[in-house]
Design a protein around this motif. Sequence first.
Motif, PDB file in Angstrom:
ATOM      1  N   LYS A  58       0.809  -1.231   0.000  1.00  0.00           N
ATOM      2  CA  LYS A  58       0.000   0.000   0.000  1.00  0.00           C
ATOM      3  C   LYS A  58       0.837   1.273   0.000  1.00  0.00           C
ATOM      4  O   LYS A  58       0.385   2.330   0.416  1.00  0.00           O
ATOM      5  CB  LYS A  58      -0.975   0.038   1.191  1.00  0.00           C
ATOM      6  CG  LYS A  58      -1.856  -1.192   1.331  1.00  0.00           C
ATOM      7  CD  LYS A  58      -2.829  -1.306   0.203  1.00  0.00           C
ATOM      8  CE  LYS A  58      -3.801  -2.456   0.456  1.00  0.00           C
ATOM      9  NZ  LYS A  58      -4.061  -3.278  -0.677  1.00  0.00           N
ATOM     10  N   SER A  59       2.072   1.175  -0.481  1.00  0.00           N
ATOM     11  CA  SER A  59       2.920   2.364  -0.596  1.00  0.00           C
ATOM     12  C   SER A  59       2.556   3.112  -1.866  1.00  0.00           C
ATOM     13  O   SER A  59       2.144   2.521  -2.859  1.00  0.00           O
ATOM     14  CB  SER A  59       4.389   1.949  -0.652  1.00  0.00           C
ATOM     15  OG  SER A  59       5.203   3.070  -0.887  1.00  0.00           O
ATOM     16  N   GLU A  60       2.732   4.420  -1.837  1.00  0.00           N
ATOM     17  CA  GLU A  60       2.431   5.235  -3.008  1.00  0.00           C
ATOM     18  C   GLU A  60       3.695   5.700  -3.731  1.00  0.00           C
ATOM     19  O   GLU A  60       3.650   6.623  -4.538  1.00  0.00           O
ATOM     20  CB  GLU A  60       1.573   6.423  -2.595  1.00  0.00           C
ATOM     21  CG  GLU A  60       0.209   5.966  -2.086  1.00  0.00           C
ATOM     22  CD  GLU A  60      -0.745   7.116  -1.819  1.00  0.00           C
ATOM     23  OE1 GLU A  60      -0.510   8.220  -2.344  1.00  0.00           O
ATOM     24  OE2 GLU A  60      -1.716   6.888  -1.087  1.00  0.00           O
ATOM     25  N   ILE A  61       4.808   5.045  -3.460  1.00  0.00           N
ATOM     26  CA  ILE A  61       6.056   5.401  -4.137  1.00  0.00           C
ATOM     27  C   ILE A  61       5.948   5.001  -5.603  1.00  0.00           C
ATOM     28  O   ILE A  61       5.604   3.871  -5.927  1.00  0.00           O
ATOM     29  CB  ILE A  61       7.255   4.697  -3.473  1.00  0.00           C
ATOM     30  CG1 ILE A  61       7.396   5.153  -2.014  1.00  0.00           C
ATOM     31  CG2 ILE A  61       8.539   4.970  -4.253  1.00  0.00           C
ATOM     32  CD1 ILE A  61       8.450   4.398  -1.242  1.00  0.00           C
ATOM     33  N   GLY A  62       6.246   5.949  -6.487  1.00  0.00           N
ATOM     34  CA  GLY A  62       6.132   5.707  -7.919  1.00  0.00           C
ATOM     35  C   GLY A  62       7.320   4.960  -8.485  1.00  0.00           C
ATOM     36  O   GLY A  62       8.406   4.914  -7.882  1.00  0.00           O
ATOM     37  N   LEU A  63       7.112   4.395  -9.651  1.00  0.00           N
ATOM     38  CA  LEU A  63       8.158   3.609 -10.303  1.00  0.00           C
ATOM     39  C   LEU A  63       9.392   4.460 -10.608  1.00  0.00           C
ATOM     40  O   LEU A  63      10.522   3.992 -10.446  1.00  0.00           O
ATOM     41  CB  LEU A  63       7.609   2.961 -11.582  1.00  0.00           C
ATOM     42  CG  LEU A  63       8.537   2.011 -12.328  1.00  0.00           C
ATOM     43  CD1 LEU A  63       9.020   0.874 -11.432  1.00  0.00           C
ATOM     44  CD2 LEU A  63       7.851   1.468 -13.572  1.00  0.00           C
ATOM     45  N   ALA A  64       9.211   5.704 -11.015  1.00  0.00           N
ATOM     46  CA  ALA A  64      10.355   6.576 -11.307  1.00  0.00           C
ATOM     47  C   ALA A  64      11.209   6.795 -10.051  1.00  0.00           C
ATOM     48  O   ALA A  64      12.443   6.786 -10.118  1.00  0.00           O
ATOM     49  CB  ALA A  64       9.882   7.911 -11.868  1.00  0.00           C
ATOM     50  N   THR A  65      10.559   6.964  -8.899  1.00  0.00           N
ATOM     51  CA  THR A  65      11.281   7.128  -7.632  1.00  0.00           C
ATOM     52  C   THR A  65      12.032   5.850  -7.284  1.00  0.00           C
ATOM     53  O   THR A  65      13.161   5.894  -6.793  1.00  0.00           O
ATOM     54  CB  THR A  65      10.310   7.503  -6.496  1.00  0.00           C
ATOM     55  OG1 THR A  65       9.671   8.733  -6.848  1.00  0.00           O
ATOM     56  CG2 THR A  65      11.022   7.652  -5.164  1.00  0.00           C
ATOM     57  N   VAL A  66      11.428   4.699  -7.545  1.00  0.00           N
ATOM     58  CA  VAL A  66      12.095   3.422  -7.302  1.00  0.00           C
ATOM     59  C   VAL A  66      13.357   3.339  -8.153  1.00  0.00           C
ATOM     60  O   VAL A  66      14.441   3.024  -7.648  1.00  0.00           O
ATOM     61  CB  VAL A  66      11.150   2.227  -7.589  1.00  0.00           C
ATOM     62  CG1 VAL A  66      11.917   0.903  -7.547  1.00  0.00           C
ATOM     63  CG2 VAL A  66       9.988   2.205  -6.599  1.00  0.00           C
ATOM     64  N   TYR A  67      13.243   3.646  -9.449  1.00  0.00           N
ATOM     65  CA  TYR A  67      14.411   3.608 -10.331  1.00  0.00           C
ATOM     66  C   TYR A  67      15.514   4.533  -9.820  1.00  0.00           C
ATOM     67  O   TYR A  67      16.681   4.133  -9.736  1.00  0.00           O
ATOM     68  CB  TYR A  67      14.035   4.022 -11.765  1.00  0.00           C
ATOM     69  CG  TYR A  67      13.556   2.892 -12.624  1.00  0.00           C
ATOM     70  CD1 TYR A  67      14.443   1.950 -13.150  1.00  0.00           C
ATOM     71  CD2 TYR A  67      12.209   2.756 -12.947  1.00  0.00           C
ATOM     72  CE1 TYR A  67      14.008   0.914 -13.956  1.00  0.00           C
ATOM     73  CE2 TYR A  67      11.763   1.721 -13.757  1.00  0.00           C
ATOM     74  CZ  TYR A  67      12.671   0.800 -14.253  1.00  0.00           C
ATOM     75  OH  TYR A  67      12.241  -0.225 -15.051  1.00  0.00           O
ATOM     76  N   ARG A  68      15.163   5.772  -9.503  1.00  0.00           N
ATOM     77  CA  ARG A  68      16.169   6.734  -9.021  1.00  0.00           C
ATOM     78  C   ARG A  68      16.814   6.254  -7.731  1.00  0.00           C
ATOM     79  O   ARG A  68      18.039   6.348  -7.565  1.00  0.00           O
ATOM     80  CB  ARG A  68      15.539   8.111  -8.808  1.00  0.00           C
ATOM     81  CG  ARG A  68      15.319   8.896 -10.080  1.00  0.00           C
ATOM     82  CD  ARG A  68      14.962  10.356  -9.791  1.00  0.00           C
ATOM     83  NE  ARG A  68      13.835  10.506  -8.885  1.00  0.00           N
ATOM     84  CZ  ARG A  68      12.557  10.530  -9.257  1.00  0.00           C
ATOM     85  NH1 ARG A  68      12.241  10.419 -10.530  1.00  0.00           N
ATOM     86  NH2 ARG A  68      11.596  10.698  -8.368  1.00  0.00           N
TER      87      ARG A  68
END
Length: 157
Positions: A58-68
């Motif tokens: 249920k985290s709202e961390i986006g895929l772009a943030t994950v990549y970075r």
Amino acid sequence: MNNKKNEKITIEELKKILQERDYKMTEQRREILQIFLDQPSEHHLSAEDVHMILRTNKSEIGLATVYRSLELLASLDILLKIEFGDGCSRYELNLKPNVHRHHHLICLKCRKVIEFDEDKLDELEDEIAKKSGFAITNHEVKFFGFCRECQEKYEDS
């Protein structure tokens, strides 16, 4: 590395490593690193894998943030970035910085990755370093082929 959960390092130790390198332990980095702490060490996670686990949690961390975040953590040697020849980068905790890393057996059929620590290349590495004058800091070995299960499936067909 063993097949147990990564009990050798804690989130607090990772926070100290980040601080020593002038980075903060943001909530996003904490959530991402916790995923690696919670996974068995033989799992090599892609950015998409991490993002899927975050969404399940249920985290709202986006895929772009994950990549970075993964790229930053790999550049700081907190994570290892590994390529298995399929165009997808995978990551794992770097539990032993500055130590020869384990090697991988990669199944071309099911894409399973099996780690092994047997390292008979030390003598060859020393010989190459002496002959070339090259200061070798590490090496990585990947064997591509078919795992036992895929071989058995092929033989049964």
